[in-house]
Write an enzyme that holds these catalytic residues in place. Structure first.
Site, PDB file in Angstrom:
ATOM      1  N   ALA A   1      51.327 -11.322  -6.552  1.00 46.39           N
ATOM      2  CA  ALA A   1      50.178 -12.200  -6.338  1.00 46.39           C
ATOM      3  C   ALA A   1      48.892 -11.545  -6.846  1.00 46.39           C
ATOM      4  CB  ALA A   1      50.054 -12.545  -4.855  1.00 46.39           C
TER       5      ALA A   1
ATOM      6  N   HIS B   1      46.352 -10.172 -15.127  1.00 45.61           N
ATOM      7  CA  HIS B   1      47.194  -9.028 -15.456  1.00 45.61           C
ATOM      8  C   HIS B   1      48.463  -9.393 -16.232  1.00 45.61           C
ATOM      9  CE1 HIS B   1      48.179  -4.808 -14.995  1.00 45.61           C
ATOM     10  NE2 HIS B   1      49.356  -5.086 -14.474  1.00 45.61           N
TER      11      HIS B   1
ATOM     12  N   GLN C   1      48.672  -9.497  -9.273  1.00 48.57           N
ATOM     13  CA  GLN C   1      48.704  -9.461 -10.730  1.00 48.57           C
ATOM     14  C   GLN C   1      48.191 -10.755 -11.350  1.00 48.57           C
ATOM     15  OE1 GLN C   1      52.436  -7.989 -12.308  1.00 48.57           O
ATOM     16  NE2 GLN C   1      52.646  -6.540 -10.637  1.00 48.57           N
TER      17      GLN C   1
ATOM     18  N   SER D   1      51.595  -2.937 -18.391  1.00 49.98           N
ATOM     19  CA  SER D   1      51.266  -2.287 -17.130  1.00 49.98           C
ATOM     20  C   SER D   1      51.861  -0.873 -17.079  1.00 49.98           C
ATOM     21  CB  SER D   1      51.755  -3.153 -15.959  1.00 49.98           C
ATOM     22  OG  SER D   1      51.130  -2.788 -14.749  1.00 49.98           O
ATOM     23  N   LEU D   2      52.744  -0.583 -16.125  1.00 49.99           N
ATOM     24  CA  LEU D   2      53.405   0.721 -16.079  1.00 49.99           C
ATOM     25  C   LEU D   2      54.116   1.014 -17.396  1.00 49.99           C
ATOM     26  CD1 LEU D   2      54.608   3.257 -14.711  1.00 49.99           C
ATOM     27  CD2 LEU D   2      56.370   1.771 -13.734  1.00 49.99           C
TER      28      LEU D   2
ATOM     29  N   PHE E   1      52.366  -7.891  -4.373  1.00 49.21           N
ATOM     30  CA  PHE E   1      51.921  -7.194  -5.576  1.00 49.21           C
ATOM     31  C   PHE E   1      51.894  -8.154  -6.765  1.00 49.21           C
ATOM     32  CE2 PHE E   1      52.374  -3.738  -8.862  1.00 49.21           C
ATOM     33  CZ  PHE E   1      51.172  -3.131  -8.571  1.00 49.21           C
TER      34      PHE E   1
ATOM     35  N   ASP F   1      41.456  -9.396 -15.015  1.00 47.65           N
ATOM     36  CA  ASP F   1      42.473  -8.502 -14.463  1.00 47.65           C
ATOM     37  C   ASP F   1      41.895  -7.707 -13.287  1.00 47.65           C
ATOM     38  OD1 ASP F   1      44.538  -6.676 -14.013  1.00 47.65           O
ATOM     39  OD2 ASP F   1      44.937  -6.395 -16.151  1.00 47.65           O
TER      40      ASP F   1
END
Length: 230
Positions: free
Chosen positions: A120, A210, A122, A57-58, A118, A182
């Site tokens: 949830a 995700h 993902q 992710s990030l 957040f 995702d």
């Protein structure tokens, strides 16, 4: 990595370092500026030799930026559920702008509940969404809560950063893993990424959202070992 870590061969376990970003878990390092550049510099300082760098992710943005600015630190990168640009625009699939704006607003009111929401998102779409949400919460909330600054600045990075031109120029091998379900990184990003850089080796998990390392640990372990061995 928890349970996934125990599934890996011992010789691989001994070579892996799992790093919390500043402001998460036990990492309470304070950065002068919490932005992509500073996070990349911080990560580079943790690496002493060319390494396989896996970013989720990030973390995938940081891994990509590291490979571009510190090529001597990186032998290859694995990008998990990530994108060179997270925000949707007229030419790129991604998160709708108002979604991240809403999360930024909610963080100021109750950042613990906002983190839970957040998490949830993902897991949304996965066949095992309820179990995945519980597993994510157990991991994230079992340590010190993420710092509010790290959360806000992290969302700012997702809003603003665009590394598409950079991705075209990466010289190291790149392996990208996508979940078909995702909701944060749409599966259509896979083809967009290949158009930017046809040398990227992509993999798609059909029933994952995700967090593939939680919803499908066995397949993720196989992918990770293949990346390391490639």
């Amino acid at each position: 990595m928890g349970e996934l870590y125990t599934l890996l061969p011992v010789e691989i376990q001994q070579r892996i370092r799992c790093l919390d970003l500043p402001g998460y878990g036990d990492n309470r390092v304070e950065l002068a500026e919490y932005d992509l550049c500073s996070l990349t510099d911080w990560l580079a300082a943790q690496i002493n030799e060319p390494s396989v760098v896996i970013g989720w992710s990030l973390g995938g943005l940081i891994a990509q930026n590291l490979a571009f600015h510190y090529p001597d630190k990186v032998s290859k990168i694995g990008l998990v559920s990530t994108s060179p640009r997270f925000m949707q625009d007229e030419t790129w699939p991604g998160i709708k702008p108002d979604v991240l704006t809403l999360f930024l607003s909610q963080l100021s009111q109750d950042h613990v509940k906002t983190v839970e929401r957040f998490l949830a998102i993902q897991a949304m779409g996965s066949d095992s969404a309820r179990q995945d949400i519980t597993a994510l919460k157990n991991v994230v909330l079992s340590v010190l809560p993420p710092e509010q600054t790290a959360l806000k600045k992290g969302l700012n990075i997702l809003q603003k950063v665009d590394l598409r031109e950079q991705l075209k120029q990466l010289a190291c091998p790149v392996f990208a893993l996508f979940g078909k379900l995702d909701s944060l990184v749409p599966i259509s990003v896979e083809q967009e990424v290949l158009m930017l850089n046809p040398n990227i080796q992509t993999t798609r998990f059909e029933k994952c959202s995700h967090a593939p390392f939680i919803s499908d640990k066995i397949k993720f372990k196989t992918w990770l070992l293949d990346v390391i061995a490639a």
